[in-house]
Design a protein around this motif. Structure first.
Motif, PDB file in Angstrom:
ATOM      1  N   THR A 111       0.829  -1.201   0.000  1.00  0.00           N
ATOM      2  CA  THR A 111       0.000   0.000   0.000  1.00  0.00           C
ATOM      3  C   THR A 111       0.864   1.252   0.000  1.00  0.00           C
ATOM      4  O   THR A 111       0.550   2.242  -0.688  1.00  0.00           O
ATOM      5  N   ALA A 112       1.959   1.232   0.744  1.00  0.00           N
ATOM      6  CA  ALA A 112       2.880   2.372   0.744  1.00  0.00           C
ATOM      7  C   ALA A 112       3.456   2.605  -0.644  1.00  0.00           C
ATOM      8  O   ALA A 112       3.556   3.751  -1.109  1.00  0.00           O
ATOM      9  N   ALA A 113       3.825   1.525  -1.325  1.00  0.00           N
ATOM     10  CA  ALA A 113       4.355   1.654  -2.691  1.00  0.00           C
ATOM     11  C   ALA A 113       3.313   2.277  -3.611  1.00  0.00           C
ATOM     12  O   ALA A 113       3.629   3.137  -4.439  1.00  0.00           O
ATOM     13  N   SER A 114       2.078   1.856  -3.460  1.00  0.00           N
ATOM     14  CA  SER A 114       1.010   2.385  -4.300  1.00  0.00           C
ATOM     15  C   SER A 114       0.720   3.850  -3.970  1.00  0.00           C
ATOM     16  O   SER A 114       0.508   4.668  -4.865  1.00  0.00           O
ATOM     17  N   LEU A 115       0.710   4.196  -2.683  1.00  0.00           N
ATOM     18  CA  LEU A 115       0.477   5.588  -2.288  1.00  0.00           C
ATOM     19  C   LEU A 115       1.555   6.504  -2.842  1.00  0.00           C
ATOM     20  O   LEU A 115       1.271   7.603  -3.321  1.00  0.00           O
ATOM     21  N   GLU A 116       2.789   6.056  -2.801  1.00  0.00           N
ATOM     22  CA  GLU A 116       3.888   6.869  -3.304  1.00  0.00           C
ATOM     23  C   GLU A 116       3.825   7.012  -4.820  1.00  0.00           C
ATOM     24  O   GLU A 116       4.157   8.061  -5.369  1.00  0.00           O
ATOM     25  N   ARG A 117       3.383   5.953  -5.484  1.00  0.00           N
ATOM     26  CA  ARG A 117       3.386   5.941  -6.946  1.00  0.00           C
ATOM     27  C   ARG A 117       2.153   6.608  -7.536  1.00  0.00           C
ATOM     28  O   ARG A 117       2.232   7.325  -8.531  1.00  0.00           O
ATOM     29  N   LYS A 118       0.974   6.373  -6.915  1.00  0.00           N
ATOM     30  CA  LYS A 118      -0.280   6.798  -7.542  1.00  0.00           C
ATOM     31  C   LYS A 118      -1.053   7.845  -6.759  1.00  0.00           C
ATOM     32  O   LYS A 118      -1.938   8.502  -7.308  1.00  0.00           O
ATOM     33  N   PRO A 147      -6.432   7.008  -6.048  1.00  0.00           N
ATOM     34  CA  PRO A 147      -6.247   5.834  -6.908  1.00  0.00           C
ATOM     35  C   PRO A 147      -5.844   4.585  -6.134  1.00  0.00           C
ATOM     36  O   PRO A 147      -6.240   3.466  -6.496  1.00  0.00           O
ATOM     37  N   THR A 148      -5.052   4.766  -5.065  1.00  0.00           N
ATOM     38  CA  THR A 148      -4.645   3.614  -4.256  1.00  0.00           C
ATOM     39  C   THR A 148      -5.848   2.966  -3.585  1.00  0.00           C
ATOM     40  O   THR A 148      -6.013   1.742  -3.627  1.00  0.00           O
ATOM     41  N   VAL A 149      -6.693   3.778  -2.964  1.00  0.00           N
ATOM     42  CA  VAL A 149      -7.869   3.229  -2.288  1.00  0.00           C
ATOM     43  C   VAL A 149      -8.781   2.535  -3.298  1.00  0.00           C
ATOM     44  O   VAL A 149      -9.265   1.418  -3.052  1.00  0.00           O
ATOM     45  N   ARG A 150      -9.007   3.170  -4.440  1.00  0.00           N
ATOM     46  CA  ARG A 150      -9.863   2.551  -5.461  1.00  0.00           C
ATOM     47  C   ARG A 150      -9.276   1.225  -5.936  1.00  0.00           C
ATOM     48  O   ARG A 150     -10.005   0.237  -6.084  1.00  0.00           O
ATOM     49  N   SER A 151      -7.976   1.189  -6.173  1.00  0.00           N
ATOM     50  CA  SER A 151      -7.338  -0.031  -6.669  1.00  0.00           C
ATOM     51  C   SER A 151      -7.431  -1.159  -5.653  1.00  0.00           C
ATOM     52  O   SER A 151      -7.736  -2.307  -6.000  1.00  0.00           O
ATOM     53  N   ARG A 152      -7.178  -0.852  -4.371  1.00  0.00           N
ATOM     54  CA  ARG A 152      -7.238  -1.888  -3.329  1.00  0.00           C
ATOM     55  C   ARG A 152      -8.658  -2.436  -3.179  1.00  0.00           C
ATOM     56  O   ARG A 152      -8.860  -3.641  -3.025  1.00  0.00           O
ATOM     57  N   LEU A 153      -9.643  -1.549  -3.191  1.00  0.00           N
ATOM     58  CA  LEU A 153     -11.023  -2.010  -3.067  1.00  0.00           C
ATOM     59  C   LEU A 153     -11.421  -2.846  -4.284  1.00  0.00           C
ATOM     60  O   LEU A 153     -12.088  -3.878  -4.152  1.00  0.00           O
ATOM     61  N   ARG A 154     -10.990  -2.412  -5.464  1.00  0.00           N
ATOM     62  CA  ARG A 154     -11.330  -3.156  -6.682  1.00  0.00           C
ATOM     63  C   ARG A 154     -10.741  -4.561  -6.655  1.00  0.00           C
ATOM     64  O   ARG A 154     -11.368  -5.503  -7.132  1.00  0.00           O
ATOM     65  N   ARG A 155      -9.564  -4.720  -6.093  1.00  0.00           N
ATOM     66  CA  ARG A 155      -8.926  -6.037  -6.055  1.00  0.00           C
ATOM     67  C   ARG A 155      -9.467  -6.923  -4.930  1.00  0.00           C
ATOM     68  O   ARG A 155      -9.391  -8.141  -5.026  1.00  0.00           O
ATOM     69  N   THR A 156      -9.983  -6.301  -3.873  1.00  0.00           N
ATOM     70  CA  THR A 156     -10.367  -7.066  -2.680  1.00  0.00           C
ATOM     71  C   THR A 156     -11.833  -7.482  -2.686  1.00  0.00           C
ATOM     72  O   THR A 156     -12.168  -8.595  -2.276  1.00  0.00           O
ATOM     73  N   LEU A 157     -12.722  -6.615  -3.136  1.00  0.00           N
ATOM     74  CA  LEU A 157     -14.148  -6.853  -2.945  1.00  0.00           C
ATOM     75  C   LEU A 157     -14.754  -7.918  -3.869  1.00  0.00           C
ATOM     76  O   LEU A 157     -15.602  -8.702  -3.394  1.00  0.00           O
TER      77      LEU A 157
END
Length: 375
Positions: A64-71, A75-85
């Motif tokens: 998540t830290a890598a994603s927050l730094e990159r995106k 976008p990080t929250v949306r991506s994590r929810l899209r992959r998890t739900l």
């Protein structure tokens, strides 16, 4: 709980795919395997030998830290929810109709409240279940805790970038306070969220520290000493409560945090996996189907137990545990084959019965892996 696509990031400058970390993938695969073995064999020391949930939260924090730094945050929250739900929704599509067919509307112990079904859509609290269908939801507290960490991570990341050490120790301090008479922990859904965030929060922040390489600046012997202090403190705390020492919540938190500190400080290349392509492929497959394995293993194992009892095998015996492992493992694999493709869709990959995941590559000896890949 991040899967294969999360570690395989595209460098915005070179437009090339950066290599994945074999170590991260292997840690997650071992964590998932240990959870399955614990739920099959019910051996208490397995959770001490390898505290899977703390490891999984630590790895998720790093990704998540890598994603927050990159995106960035949104976008990080949306991506994590899209992959998890979506994998959770696949479970709901089976579990909810079965519970309704088996009389959930007339359940006096766990009555159906239609509005609570929204927690199967976005699990800000544990998704509900009937008395008959409890096995579907026993393990879903992890998904609920993970969702809250994802939603709170932009705030955590802001604090960590400014006060890293204080942010690291704050959740563990909060866990001790919540378990003390000073701050009574509510016995409700709010209390569940507060406790899981405090108990596993330092593991998540250690993931932040791994990604930023803050941990790399601490000598290994210092990390080992700190982990030892946490483990010993956990043991004596738990022993003082009576029973199995690490069954106590604070003892488990101290031990798990110390374990993750050492696990995330290490950066082995695991290049030897290149000599065992089938094992490497299995590790990749476990990562590509991590959520599916996790959410389906308990329902399948309960079904396995019912089948074995019907066959005349006595519950809770060694014979039952061995039979559960021999029967439950292939049944779980069948369940993953049947619905695992949902994770491919969630990760925007072409759906497949067997995940088409490229084998991760190790960083060359003596060279650090890219931050997003090695996180």
């Amino acid at each position: 709980m991040n899967r294969s696509g999360d570690e395989q990031a595209v460098d915005p400058q070179t437009k090339t795919t950066r290599p994945r970390s074999r170590y991260v993938d292997t840690l997650r695969a071992v964590a998932i395997t240990r959870v399955f073995l614990h739920h099959t064999l019910w051996i208490s020391w397995l959770a001490v030998l390898f505290p899977s949930m703390f490891v999984m939260f630590g790895l998720a924090g790093a990704m998540t830290a890598a994603s927050l730094e990159r995106k960035g945050p949104a976008p990080t929250v949306r991506s994590r929810l899209r992959r998890t739900l979506p994998p959770l929704w696949a479970l709901a599509a089976v579990a909810i109709p079965l519970m309704l067919i088996n009389g959930w509307q007339h359940d006096t112990t766990n009555p159906l409240r239609w509005q609570d079904l929204l927690y199967w859509v976005l699990p800000l609290a544990n998704p509900p279940a009937s008395s008959w269908g409890g096995a579907f939801t026993l393990a879903l507290w992890y998904i609920r805790a993970y969702i809250w960490f994802v939603l709170l991570s932009p705030i955590f990341w802001w604090f960590f970038q400014r006060w890293p050490v204080k942010t690291l120790v704050a959740p563990l301090t909060g866990a001790v306070l919540l378990y003390s008479p000073l701050v009574p922990l509510p016995v409700n859904r709010v209390g569940d969220v507060m406790w899981s965030t405090a108990s596993y929060g330092t593991a998540w922040m250690l993931g932040f520290a791994r990604h930023t390489r803050l941990l790399d600046r601490i000598p290994v012997w210092v990390c080992a000493a700190a982990a030892g202090v946490l483990g010993v403190a956990g043991y004596f705390w738990g022993a003082g409560q009576g029973g199995f020492p690490f069954a106590d919540p604070i003892a488990e938190t101290l031990w798990g945090t110390g374990f993750v500190l050492l696990a995330l400080r290490a950066r082995p290349t695991l290049a030897w996996l290149d000599r065992f392509p089938r094992l490497a492929r299995l590790v990749s497959a476990f990562n590509a189907r991590a959520i599916t394995i996790y959410v389906w293993q308990l329902p399948v194992l309960f079904l396995t137990g019912a089948l074995l009892q019907y066959a005349g095998i006595t519950p809770l015996t060694t014979e039952m545990k061995i039979a559960s492992l021999l029967v439950g493992a292939p049944l779980t694999a069948l369940a993953v084959l049947a619905v695992g493709w949902v994770e491919d869709i969630a990760a925007r990959r072409r759906p497949a019965l067997v995940p088409a995941v490229p084998s991760p590559r190790s960083a060359p000896a003596g060279q650090p892996a890219p931050a997003a890949a090695s996180a």
